[in-house]
Design a protein around this motif. Structure first.
Motif, PDB file in Angstrom:
ATOM      1  N   LEU A 123       1.724  -8.685  -9.790  1.00 18.69           N
ATOM      2  CA  LEU A 123       2.400  -7.399  -9.898  1.00 18.69           C
ATOM      3  C   LEU A 123       3.510  -7.267  -8.851  1.00 18.69           C
ATOM      4  O   LEU A 123       4.616  -6.814  -9.150  1.00 18.69           O
ATOM      5  N   LEU A 124       3.205  -7.680  -7.624  1.00 18.35           N
ATOM      6  CA  LEU A 124       4.149  -7.491  -6.516  1.00 18.35           C
ATOM      7  C   LEU A 124       5.153  -8.649  -6.409  1.00 18.35           C
ATOM      8  O   LEU A 124       6.019  -8.642  -5.545  1.00 18.35           O
ATOM      9  N   GLY A 125       5.012  -9.619  -7.300  1.00 22.80           N
ATOM     10  CA  GLY A 125       5.959 -10.738  -7.322  1.00 22.80           C
ATOM     11  C   GLY A 125       5.882 -11.623  -6.093  1.00 22.80           C
ATOM     12  O   GLY A 125       6.894 -12.167  -5.638  1.00 22.80           O
ATOM     13  N   ILE A 126       4.668 -11.777  -5.529  1.00 21.43           N
ATOM     14  CA  ILE A 126       4.497 -12.630  -4.346  1.00 21.43           C
ATOM     15  C   ILE A 126       4.559 -14.094  -4.785  1.00 21.43           C
ATOM     16  O   ILE A 126       3.864 -14.492  -5.722  1.00 21.43           O
ATOM     17  N   ARG A 127       5.380 -14.880  -4.101  1.00 22.22           N
ATOM     18  CA  ARG A 127       5.550 -16.293  -4.457  1.00 22.22           C
ATOM     19  C   ARG A 127       4.958 -17.182  -3.370  1.00 22.22           C
ATOM     20  O   ARG A 127       5.515 -17.259  -2.279  1.00 22.22           O
ATOM     21  N   HIS A 128       3.853 -17.848  -3.665  1.00 24.98           N
ATOM     22  CA  HIS A 128       3.248 -18.738  -2.678  1.00 24.98           C
ATOM     23  C   HIS A 128       3.841 -20.141  -2.789  1.00 24.98           C
ATOM     24  O   HIS A 128       4.542 -20.461  -3.746  1.00 24.98           O
ATOM     25  N   SER A 129       3.535 -20.980  -1.793  1.00 25.63           N
ATOM     26  CA  SER A 129       4.052 -22.351  -1.796  1.00 25.63           C
ATOM     27  C   SER A 129       3.553 -23.095  -3.038  1.00 25.63           C
ATOM     28  O   SER A 129       2.573 -22.692  -3.668  1.00 25.63           O
ATOM     29  N   GLU A 130       4.207 -24.199  -3.320  1.00 23.38           N
ATOM     30  CA  GLU A 130       3.855 -24.983  -4.501  1.00 23.38           C
ATOM     31  C   GLU A 130       2.385 -25.404  -4.463  1.00 23.38           C
ATOM     32  O   GLU A 130       1.659 -25.292  -5.450  1.00 23.38           O
ATOM     33  N   GLU A 131       1.954 -25.877  -3.286  1.00 18.28           N
ATOM     34  CA  GLU A 131       0.590 -26.382  -3.160  1.00 18.28           C
ATOM     35  C   GLU A 131      -0.433 -25.247  -3.293  1.00 18.28           C
ATOM     36  O   GLU A 131      -1.429 -25.373  -4.008  1.00 18.28           O
ATOM     37  N   ARG A 175       3.447 -11.526 -17.242  1.00 19.37           N
ATOM     38  CA  ARG A 175       4.480 -11.423 -18.287  1.00 19.37           C
ATOM     39  C   ARG A 175       5.291 -10.140 -18.217  1.00 19.37           C
ATOM     40  O   ARG A 175       6.363 -10.047 -18.836  1.00 19.37           O
ATOM     41  N   ALA A 176       4.800  -9.147 -17.487  1.00 17.95           N
ATOM     42  CA  ALA A 176       5.535  -7.881 -17.393  1.00 17.95           C
ATOM     43  C   ALA A 176       6.851  -8.105 -16.649  1.00 17.95           C
ATOM     44  O   ALA A 176       6.985  -9.055 -15.890  1.00 17.95           O
ATOM     45  N   PRO A 177       7.844  -7.210 -16.847  1.00 17.70           N
ATOM     46  CA  PRO A 177       9.105  -7.337 -16.101  1.00 17.70           C
ATOM     47  C   PRO A 177       8.829  -7.284 -14.589  1.00 17.70           C
ATOM     48  O   PRO A 177       7.793  -6.770 -14.174  1.00 17.70           O
ATOM     49  N   SER A 178       9.755  -7.796 -13.797  1.00 20.56           N
ATOM     50  CA  SER A 178       9.560  -7.853 -12.355  1.00 20.56           C
ATOM     51  C   SER A 178       9.600  -6.458 -11.723  1.00 20.56           C
ATOM     52  O   SER A 178      10.629  -5.778 -11.772  1.00 20.56           O
ATOM     53  N   LEU A 179       8.476  -6.075 -11.121  1.00 21.96           N
ATOM     54  CA  LEU A 179       8.404  -4.794 -10.417  1.00 21.96           C
ATOM     55  C   LEU A 179       9.358  -4.796  -9.212  1.00 21.96           C
ATOM     56  O   LEU A 179      10.050  -3.816  -8.942  1.00 21.96           O
ATOM     57  N   ARG A 180       9.374  -5.918  -8.509  1.00 20.28           N
ATOM     58  CA  ARG A 180      10.220  -6.029  -7.317  1.00 20.28           C
ATOM     59  C   ARG A 180      11.701  -5.779  -7.677  1.00 20.28           C
ATOM     60  O   ARG A 180      12.387  -5.010  -7.013  1.00 20.28           O
ATOM     61  N   GLN A 181      12.145  -6.425  -8.771  1.00 19.16           N
ATOM     62  CA  GLN A 181      13.524  -6.239  -9.249  1.00 19.16           C
ATOM     63  C   GLN A 181      13.772  -4.778  -9.602  1.00 19.16           C
ATOM     64  O   GLN A 181      14.798  -4.206  -9.268  1.00 19.16           O
ATOM     65  N   HIS A 182      12.793  -4.207 -10.277  1.00 18.24           N
ATOM     66  CA  HIS A 182      12.914  -2.821 -10.721  1.00 18.24           C
ATOM     67  C   HIS A 182      13.096  -1.894  -9.521  1.00 18.24           C
ATOM     68  O   HIS A 182      13.964  -1.019  -9.509  1.00 18.24           O
ATOM     69  N   VAL A 183      12.251  -2.098  -8.503  1.00 20.06           N
ATOM     70  CA  VAL A 183      12.305  -1.254  -7.308  1.00 20.06           C
ATOM     71  C   VAL A 183      13.624  -1.466  -6.570  1.00 20.06           C
ATOM     72  O   VAL A 183      14.280  -0.511  -6.147  1.00 20.06           O
ATOM     73  N   LEU A 184      14.033  -2.740  -6.448  1.00 19.73           N
ATOM     74  CA  LEU A 184      15.298  -3.052  -5.776  1.00 19.73           C
ATOM     75  C   LEU A 184      16.466  -2.378  -6.465  1.00 19.73           C
ATOM     76  O   LEU A 184      17.302  -1.743  -5.820  1.00 19.73           O
ATOM     77  N   SER A 185      16.529  -2.509  -7.793  1.00 13.95           N
ATOM     78  CA  SER A 185      17.714  -1.998  -8.484  1.00 13.95           C
ATOM     79  C   SER A 185      17.670  -0.476  -8.643  1.00 13.95           C
ATOM     80  O   SER A 185      18.694   0.137  -8.912  1.00 13.95           O
ATOM     81  N   SER A 186      16.481   0.130  -8.434  1.00 15.89           N
ATOM     82  CA  SER A 186      16.423   1.595  -8.482  1.00 15.89           C
ATOM     83  C   SER A 186      17.138   2.192  -7.272  1.00 15.89           C
ATOM     84  O   SER A 186      17.593   3.337  -7.316  1.00 15.89           O
ATOM     85  N   GLY A 187      17.196   1.411  -6.183  1.00 15.07           N
ATOM     86  CA  GLY A 187      17.805   1.906  -4.950  1.00 15.07           C
ATOM     87  C   GLY A 187      17.096   3.133  -4.389  1.00 15.07           C
ATOM     88  O   GLY A 187      17.634   3.859  -3.554  1.00 15.07           O
ATOM     89  N   ASP A 188      15.861   3.372  -4.858  1.00 14.08           N
ATOM     90  CA  ASP A 188      15.097   4.552  -4.451  1.00 14.08           C
ATOM     91  C   ASP A 188      14.299   4.224  -3.187  1.00 14.08           C
ATOM     92  O   ASP A 188      13.377   3.403  -3.219  1.00 14.08           O
TER      93      ASP A 188
END
Length: 382
Positions: A250-258, A283-296
């Motif tokens: 949900l939060l779009g956290i990206r861990h290392s490959e391993e 599969r849902a749209p990126s929440l992080r992107q949504h929050v960023l582009s809201s500028g809120d």
């Protein structure tokens, strides 16, 4: 509450399962398993009975494999255990080994059905060596899962609100998620009150260990009557819990490959509906992107609260692992000279094969610290 009894036909399994700590302590479990009748799984009805059967057979299996500690492992699981365990596992879409779903999610009952889900009113259904510490370990983990429930609901609301462009509901959902993660941390802290590090390290841990990435069982295990080739499965691990996978997605956290590879492998140890839920959130749209582009700014702050609470939860987990594995390992090594206060079959020497590894087989500190640090990096900077 969960189902606690199988149909009468399965009495022979239940008798062994309810006596596991004693059978293991007196080194009689393996001979008892050899005497069990070969039972068909076709009298198991519905999901609950299948899950209870998986719980029972997985506990018996762990006891059977580790009865003599890491020096005295077996190469073969006898067919009267292997065949039904395999059939139940296939029916559930779970692997034939103890999973988080067995150990914690299916393994609790209320003492008084009318009283709430609190540790004083809970007990396990099936046990292994470790006494009160094992019970505490299972039930505290269950309470962490319970604390996560409002966060799972909030995650669903957040995805819905994002799709409907409803920023007010989204803000509310993110606040609820952050609160749930903080409640999980508070629940996890109770580990210190209920679990003795010496018992966890020297007695409990080995029974959660698997036969993949474990030097004590490099060849895996032959499931007699299922396959002539040995099979390797990872041990039980909280990395198999759905909740953190869902929050990371949900939060779009990206861990290392391993780390990602290990976490994704652990998804194969979740009940299929849980795995499907995590994939749905992915599969849902990126929440992080949504929050960023809201500028809120309010949304950004609420999002960051979630990420920060998640990183704090992971830091708390690292502190517990340090106490229960690293410090306990050092004490066990120092204490090998003067035994006496240690309970259970491992009074000789604690397991060494897993010294720096989690029960799931990961290199525990590299993994946990890496995952915690990449969580922190998921913050949105102003």
């Amino acid at each position: 509450s969960t189902k606690t009894e199988l149909p009468a036909h399965y009495g022979p399994w239940m008798e062994v399962a309810h006596d596991l700590p004693q059978l293991i302590a007196s080194h009689r479990l393996r001979s008892r398993v050899h005497q069990m009748p070969q039972l068909s799984t076709r009298h198991l009805r519905g999901h609950e009975e299948l899950h209870l059967a998986h719980l029972v057979l997985s506990f018996i299996t762990m006891g059977y494999v580790w009865q003599e500690g890491e020096e005295g492992t077996v190469k073969v699981l006898p067919r009267n255990l292997a065949i039904p365990f395999w059939e139940v596992s296939q029916a559930l879409g779970l692997p034939p080994i103890l999973c988080h779903a067995d150990f914690v999610l299916a393994n609790w009952r209320r003492k008084d059905p009318n009283r709430p889900l609190e540790i004083e009113n809970l007990d396990t259904i099936i046990s292994l060596p470790g006494g009160d510490s094992l019970r505490g370990f299972i039930l505290v983990t269950l309470l962490v899962e319970k604390a996560a429930v409002p966060g799972i609901k909030a995650s669903i609301q957040a995805v819905r609100a994002m799709l409907q462009l409803d920023e007010e509901t989204l803000h509310q959902a993110l606040q609820e998620l952050a609160e749930a993660i903080r409640d999980m941390s508070a629940a996890l802290k109770r580990m210190h009150d209920y679990v003795d590090p010496a018992v966890f390290y020297t007695v409990i841990r080995i029974f959660l260990s698997g036969w993949k990435d474990n030097p004590a069982m490099p060849d895996g295990l032959i499931y007699d009557g299922v396959s002539d080739e040995p099979m390797a499965y990872s041990g039980g691990s909280a990395a198999q819990s759905t909740v953190l996978h869902a929050f990371d997605e949900l939060l779009g956290i990206r861990h290392s490959e391993e780390s990602t590879a290990f976490l994704h492998r652990m998804r194969g140890y979740m009940p299929p509906p849980h795995r499907a839920f995590v994939e749905e959130i992915h599969r849902a749209p990126s929440l992080r992107q949504h929050v960023l582009s809201s500028g809120d700014a309010r949304l950004c702050a609420a999002f960051n609260q979630c990420v920060s609470a998640l990183a704090d939860f992971r830091s708390r987990h690292i502190a517990i692992v340090t106490k229960y594995i690293t410090v306990a390992a050092a004490k066990a090594k120092a204490g090998r000279a003067e035994p006496g206060d240690r309970a259970g079959p491992s009074a000789g020497k604690p397991p060494s094969a897993l010294e720096a590894k989690g029960t799931g087989g990961s290199h525990i500190f590299i993994f946990l610290k890496g995952v915690r640090d990449t969580t922190r990096e998921g913050m949105i900077s102003a």
